[in-house]
Design a protein around this motif. Structure first.
Motif, mmCIF file in Angstrom:
data_model
loop_
_atom_site.group_PDB
_atom_site.id
_atom_site.type_symbol
_atom_site.label_atom_id
_atom_site.label_comp_id
_atom_site.label_asym_id
_atom_site.label_seq_id
_atom_site.Cartn_x
_atom_site.Cartn_y
_atom_site.Cartn_z
ATOM 1 N N LYS A 9 0.816 8.085 -3.657
ATOM 2 C CA LYS A 9 1.964 7.521 -4.933
ATOM 3 C C LYS A 9 3.090 7.678 -4.277
ATOM 4 O O LYS A 9 4.586 6.470 -5.298
ATOM 5 N N ALA A 10 3.303 9.080 -4.013
ATOM 6 C CA ALA A 10 4.546 9.226 -3.826
ATOM 7 C C ALA A 10 5.391 8.925 -2.373
ATOM 8 O O ALA A 10 6.778 8.049 -1.850
ATOM 9 N N ASP A 11 4.209 8.422 -1.212
ATOM 10 C CA ASP A 11 4.438 7.829 0.052
ATOM 11 C C ASP A 11 5.736 6.290 -0.633
ATOM 12 O O ASP A 11 5.902 5.661 -0.178
ATOM 13 N N GLN A 12 3.874 5.412 -1.132
ATOM 14 C CA GLN A 12 4.581 4.344 -1.761
ATOM 15 C C GLN A 12 6.028 4.011 -2.661
ATOM 16 O O GLN A 12 7.120 3.403 -1.863
ATOM 17 N N LEU A 13 6.311 5.767 -3.317
ATOM 18 C CA LEU A 13 7.570 5.521 -3.966
ATOM 19 C C LEU A 13 8.322 5.107 -3.186
ATOM 20 O O LEU A 13 9.321 4.184 -3.178
ATOM 21 N N SER A 14 8.031 6.497 -1.753
ATOM 22 C CA SER A 14 9.568 7.064 -1.028
ATOM 23 C C SER A 14 9.855 5.414 -0.082
ATOM 24 O O SER A 14 10.814 4.757 0.203
ATOM 25 N N ARG A 15 8.916 4.394 0.650
ATOM 26 C CA ARG A 15 9.569 3.574 1.140
ATOM 27 C C ARG A 15 9.483 1.942 0.311
ATOM 28 O O ARG A 15 10.577 1.400 0.624
ATOM 29 N N THR A 16 9.528 1.913 -1.032
ATOM 30 C CA THR A 16 10.108 1.157 -1.832
ATOM 31 C C THR A 16 11.286 1.576 -2.190
ATOM 32 O O THR A 16 12.543 0.421 -1.982
ATOM 33 N N ALA A 17 11.348 2.576 -2.185
ATOM 34 C CA ALA A 17 13.047 2.949 -3.302
ATOM 35 C C ALA A 17 13.311 3.126 -1.707
ATOM 36 O O ALA A 17 14.782 2.400 -1.943
ATOM 37 N N SER A 18 13.303 3.232 -1.137
ATOM 38 C CA SER A 18 13.944 2.996 0.403
ATOM 39 C C SER A 18 14.397 1.326 0.866
ATOM 40 O O SER A 18 15.323 1.377 1.173
ATOM 41 N N ASN A 19 13.428 0.542 0.321
ATOM 42 C CA ASN A 19 13.681 -0.548 0.942
ATOM 43 C C ASN A 19 14.419 -1.180 -0.197
ATOM 44 O O ASN A 19 15.690 -1.491 0.493
ATOM 45 N N TYR A 20 14.262 -1.436 -1.275
ATOM 46 C CA TYR A 20 15.027 -1.113 -2.029
ATOM 47 C C TYR A 20 16.681 -0.586 -2.195
ATOM 48 O O TYR A 20 18.117 -1.708 -1.987
ATOM 49 N N ILE A 21 17.456 -0.169 -1.706
ATOM 50 C CA ILE A 21 18.211 0.967 -1.904
ATOM 51 C C ILE A 21 18.775 -0.067 -0.261
ATOM 52 O O ILE A 21 20.015 -0.336 -0.591
ATOM 53 N N ALA A 22 18.365 0.003 0.732
ATOM 54 C CA ALA A 22 18.674 0.204 2.032
ATOM 55 C C ALA A 22 19.205 -1.823 2.064
ATOM 56 O O ALA A 22 20.596 -1.715 2.836
#
Length: 113
Positions: free
Chosen positions: A53-66
């Motif tokens: 879940k931490a990895d998923q959050l990191s990926r989706t947050a990174s995608n959104y912010i970028a």
């Protein structure tokens, strides 16, 4: 007391997503998300579910912010979908955290009740 610390880190992560959605641009947003996740993980016994879940959050947050920084008018729906996915990942991470156990570091830091 532990839950107050974790809640503050979850709130930090949410604030970074919200600031981005309101057009507040900062190169620190993703860094702050990563730090929030790392601080939460540092207080918990490792489990595959929390790690995933931490990895998923990191990926989706990174995608959104970028991607939010470069949206065009035609991409507004896609941007909203990315924000929704990031919020869903944050909720999933929060739920996994709720079901996890504190580690020995919590006692060492005096954060246990």
């Amino acid at each position: 007391m532990l839950s107050a610390h974790i809640t503050s880190f979850l709130n930090l992560i949410n604030a970074q997503l919200e600031e981005t959605s309101r057009g507040i641009s900062s190169s620190h947003h993703f860094h702050n998300v990563q730090c929030g996740i790392a601080n939460i993980l540092s207080l918990l016994k490792y489990s595959n579910d929390v790690g995933e879940k931490a990895d998923q959050l990191s990926r989706t947050a990174s995608n959104y912010i970028a991607c939010h920084a470069v949206i065009t008018e035609g991409d507004i729906t896609k941007d909203a979908d990315r924000l929704k996915a990031a919020h869903a990942a944050l909720a999933g991470f929060g739920l996994a955290v709720e079901h996890s156990q504190p580690n020995a570091r919590v006692r060492t830091l005096g954060l246990s009740s």
